[in-house]
Design an enzyme around this catalytic site. Structure first.
Site, PDB file in Angstrom:
ATOM      1  N   ASP A  52       9.810  -2.083   0.622  1.00  0.00           N
ATOM      2  CA  ASP A  52       8.946  -3.274   0.575  1.00  0.00           C
ATOM      3  C   ASP A  52       8.081  -3.241  -0.673  1.00  0.00           C
ATOM      4  O   ASP A  52       7.447  -2.226  -0.983  1.00  0.00           O
ATOM      5  CB  ASP A  52       8.035  -3.294   1.810  1.00  0.00           C
ATOM      6  CG  ASP A  52       7.029  -4.430   1.762  1.00  0.00           C
ATOM      7  OD1 ASP A  52       7.457  -5.590   1.960  1.00  0.00           O
ATOM      8  OD2 ASP A  52       5.835  -4.178   1.513  1.00  0.00           O
ATOM      9  N   TYR A  57       1.761  -6.484  -6.603  1.00  0.00           N
ATOM     10  CA  TYR A  57       1.412  -5.067  -6.767  1.00  0.00           C
ATOM     11  C   TYR A  57       1.457  -4.696  -8.244  1.00  0.00           C
ATOM     12  O   TYR A  57       2.528  -4.654  -8.868  1.00  0.00           O
ATOM     13  CB  TYR A  57       2.370  -4.160  -5.964  1.00  0.00           C
ATOM     14  CG  TYR A  57       2.313  -4.376  -4.456  1.00  0.00           C
ATOM     15  CD1 TYR A  57       1.258  -5.060  -3.860  1.00  0.00           C
ATOM     16  CD2 TYR A  57       3.308  -3.894  -3.621  1.00  0.00           C
ATOM     17  CE1 TYR A  57       1.199  -5.254  -2.484  1.00  0.00           C
ATOM     18  CE2 TYR A  57       3.254  -4.084  -2.241  1.00  0.00           C
ATOM     19  CZ  TYR A  57       2.198  -4.767  -1.697  1.00  0.00           C
ATOM     20  OH  TYR A  57       2.142  -4.971  -0.331  1.00  0.00           O
TER      21      TYR A  57
HETATM   22  N1  LIG Z   1       1.217  -7.298   3.339  1.00  0.00           N
HETATM   23  C1  LIG Z   1       0.067  -6.777   2.972  1.00  0.00           C
HETATM   24  O1  LIG Z   1      -0.961  -7.455   2.856  1.00  0.00           O
HETATM   25  C2  LIG Z   1       0.028  -5.301   2.720  1.00  0.00           C
HETATM   26  C3  LIG Z   1      -1.201  -4.640   2.574  1.00  0.00           C
HETATM   27  C4  LIG Z   1      -1.167  -3.262   2.374  1.00  0.00           C
HETATM   28  C5  LIG Z   1       0.050  -2.591   2.297  1.00  0.00           C
HETATM   29  N2  LIG Z   1       1.226  -3.282   2.404  1.00  0.00           N
HETATM   30  C6  LIG Z   1       2.547  -2.593   2.326  1.00  0.00           C
HETATM   31  O2  LIG Z   1       2.562  -1.505   3.209  1.00  0.00           O
HETATM   32  C7  LIG Z   1       2.787  -0.285   2.497  1.00  0.00           C
HETATM   33  C8  LIG Z   1       2.061   0.818   3.169  1.00  0.00           C
HETATM   34  O3  LIG Z   1       0.651   0.601   3.189  1.00  0.00           O
HETATM   35  P1  LIG Z   1      -0.294   1.798   2.827  1.00  0.00           P
HETATM   36  O4  LIG Z   1       0.008   2.261   1.462  1.00  0.00           O
HETATM   37  O5  LIG Z   1      -1.673   1.417   3.188  1.00  0.00           O
HETATM   38  O6  LIG Z   1       0.314   2.868   3.889  1.00  0.00           O
HETATM   39  P2  LIG Z   1      -0.180   4.214   4.525  1.00  0.00           P
HETATM   40  O7  LIG Z   1       1.094   4.903   4.829  1.00  0.00           O
HETATM   41  O8  LIG Z   1      -1.133   3.920   5.605  1.00  0.00           O
HETATM   42  O9  LIG Z   1      -0.982   4.966   3.370  1.00  0.00           O
HETATM   43  C9  LIG Z   1      -0.335   5.503   2.267  1.00  0.00           C
HETATM   44  C10 LIG Z   1      -1.094   6.712   1.781  1.00  0.00           C
HETATM   45  O10 LIG Z   1      -1.091   7.713   2.790  1.00  0.00           O
HETATM   46  C11 LIG Z   1      -1.014   9.000   2.215  1.00  0.00           C
HETATM   47  N3  LIG Z   1       0.187   9.632   2.752  1.00  0.00           N
HETATM   48  C12 LIG Z   1       1.464   9.187   2.754  1.00  0.00           C
HETATM   49  N4  LIG Z   1       2.292  10.049   3.366  1.00  0.00           N
HETATM   50  C13 LIG Z   1       1.538  11.071   3.783  1.00  0.00           C
HETATM   51  C14 LIG Z   1       1.812  12.282   4.482  1.00  0.00           C
HETATM   52  N5  LIG Z   1       3.052  12.590   4.864  1.00  0.00           N
HETATM   53  N6  LIG Z   1       0.783  13.110   4.755  1.00  0.00           N
HETATM   54  C15 LIG Z   1      -0.484  12.823   4.364  1.00  0.00           C
HETATM   55  N7  LIG Z   1      -0.810  11.685   3.697  1.00  0.00           N
HETATM   56  C16 LIG Z   1       0.191  10.824   3.405  1.00  0.00           C
HETATM   57  C17 LIG Z   1      -0.963   8.801   0.707  1.00  0.00           C
HETATM   58  O11 LIG Z   1      -2.299   8.730   0.203  1.00  0.00           O
HETATM   59  P3  LIG Z   1      -3.127   9.934  -0.389  1.00  0.00           P
HETATM   60  O12 LIG Z   1      -2.236  11.139  -0.445  1.00  0.00           O
HETATM   61  O13 LIG Z   1      -3.605   9.478  -1.684  1.00  0.00           O
HETATM   62  O14 LIG Z   1      -4.233  10.069   0.617  1.00  0.00           O
HETATM   63  C18 LIG Z   1      -0.431   7.391   0.582  1.00  0.00           C
HETATM   64  O15 LIG Z   1      -0.818   6.770  -0.618  1.00  0.00           O
HETATM   65  C19 LIG Z   1       2.350  -0.600   1.063  1.00  0.00           C
HETATM   66  O16 LIG Z   1       2.914   0.290   0.121  1.00  0.00           O
HETATM   67  C20 LIG Z   1       2.851  -2.023   0.939  1.00  0.00           C
HETATM   68  O17 LIG Z   1       4.239  -2.042   0.712  1.00  0.00           O
HETATM   69  C21 LIG Z   1       1.221  -4.611   2.635  1.00  0.00           C
END
Ligand SMILES: NC(=O)c1ccc[n+]([C@@H]2O[C@H](COP(=O)([O-])OP(=O)(O)OC[C@H]3O[C@@H](n4cnc5c(N)ncnc54)[C@H](OP(=O)(O)O)[C@@H]3O)[C@@H](O)[C@H]2O)c1
Length: 319
Positions: A52, A57
């Site tokens: 996605d 972005y």
């Molecule tokens: N439609 C919308 O309005 C909207 C809004 C937001 C997001 N999205 C979509 O949803 C996706 C996911 O959102 P999000 O980035 O907020 O997701 P998330 O999975 O809640 O947070 C991602 C962050 O979590 C940490 N992380 C990831 N895997 C990990 C693991 N195995 N262990 C520990 N920490 C881990 C990393 O940050 P750190 O290591 O830096 O802490 C990573 O940058 C986005 O990339 C985008 O495609 C859509």
């Protein structure tokens, strides 16, 4: 990896979807490209077939980098590719919402060019545009479908009334809302609506933008704009870390890490098709992929839900 049908579409998607928002420096800061590229390849190796992104972005940067990678490595056909439009960011005066007919056609051309592909599998409206008629949006979608440029259409951040309105004019295949242990807003209205209409749901931020990943401590300084949120610093963070430490004990009893518990918690909800997680390096996807293997029992699901509902209330009151 487990796979499932996305709503009424013919798309068979992995229960974990890879999100590309991390390539948005204005929110996340500079994320090095090489580890990000490796994380996409690693996700494929783990069976993730769903990715996605959005034109917004990094104002096109995330789509561009994904396009370059897919072209270089011949990966386009390995992914169900989802992207979004809504923010017109091409004007020097700054960004604003636009879902008018002509803008949608232009935005789609721009995304196809950046992604170096001839079609998008799931094209989503990023949010609600109050001043464009749904039939105008539908007219653009009809054109894109007829031209073979888009296969299915979805929406993001919409409520049931807004989905119902769009649904009168085009098929809404999928909703992309926030959903995690610290934001359960959609459980009351959006999820029942989607279940009743067989609309797929791909939740974003399953780890609450990383806080539920389990790697932070009470005195951590968390990078990026997320640090402005009340649960990401100060007393709020301290209360959250205490809850996370308690949840880690529950996770360990089930042979899970905190990140896997948080992700599996969202995937246990039967309305959720796929959880979209954001990655910066291969360890991120390697660390969460196991979450999709199974679901939590009722007992554990509610135990963890209650823990975080109470902690969040306390943290917000303290802030
Ligand atoms: N439609 C919308 O309005 C909207 C809004 C937001 C997001 N999205 C979509 O949803 C996706 C996911 O959102 P999000 O980035 O907020 O997701 P998330 O999975 O809640 O947070 C991602 C962050 O979590 C940490 N992380 C990831 N895997 C990990 C693991 N195995 N262990 C520990 N920490 C881990 C990393 O940050 P750190 O290591 O830096 O802490 C990573 O940058 C986005 O990339 C985008 O495609 C859509």
């Amino acid at each position: 990896m487990k796979y499932t049908q996305l709503g009424k579409t013919d798309l068979n998607v992995s229960r974990i979807c890879l999100g590309c928002w991390q390539l948005s420096p204005s929110f996340w800061g500079e994320v090095p490209l090489d580890p990000w590229v490796e994380s996409v390849k690693t996700a494929l190796d783990c069976g993730v077939n769903f990715i996605d992104t959005a034109d917004a972005y990094g104002d096109g940067y995330a789509e561009e980098q994904l396009g370059l990678l897919m072209k270089r490595e011949g990966l386009r056909d390995k992914f169900v590719l989802a992207t979004k439009f809504f923010w017109k960011f091409t004007e020097p005066s700054g960004r604003h919402p636009d879902t008018t007919h002509d803008y949608i056609l232009q935005a789609c051309e721009d995304s196809l060019r950046r992604l170096q592909t001839d079609h998008i599998d799931l094209y989503q409206i990023h949010s609600w545009d109050a001043i464009t008629r749904p039939d105008e949006v539908a007219r653009a979608f009809n054109t894109l479908k007829t031209q073979g440029k888009v296969r299915w259409f979805g929406v993001s951040n919409l409520n049931p009334e807004q989905m119902e309105l769009y649904g009168k004019h085009f098929e809404v295949s999928c909703l992309q809302p926030p959903y995690n242990l610290l934001d359960r807003t959609i459980e009351t209205r959006e999820l029942p609506y989607c279940l009743s209409k067989n609309i797929g749901v791909i939740n974003f931020s399953p780890l609450f933008r990383g806080l539920l990943g389990g790697r932070y401590k009470a005195d951590s300084t968390i990078e990026g704009k997320r640090a402005n949120g009340p649960l990401f610093h100060g007393e709020g963070l301290k209360i959250m870390i205490k809850a996370i430490d308690e949840a880690k004990v529950i996770a360990a009893e089930h042979d899970l890490t905190m990140a896997q518990l948080a992700m599996r918690w969202t995937l246990t909800n039967p309305a959720i098709t796929s959880a979209i997680t954001g990655v910066k390096k291969p360890e991120h996807i390697l660390g969460t992929v196991k979450a999709a293997d199974d679901v939590l029992s009722h007992k554990v699901w509610y135990q963890v839900a209650n823990l975080f509902t109470q902690a969040k209330a306390k943290a917000l009151a303290a802030g």
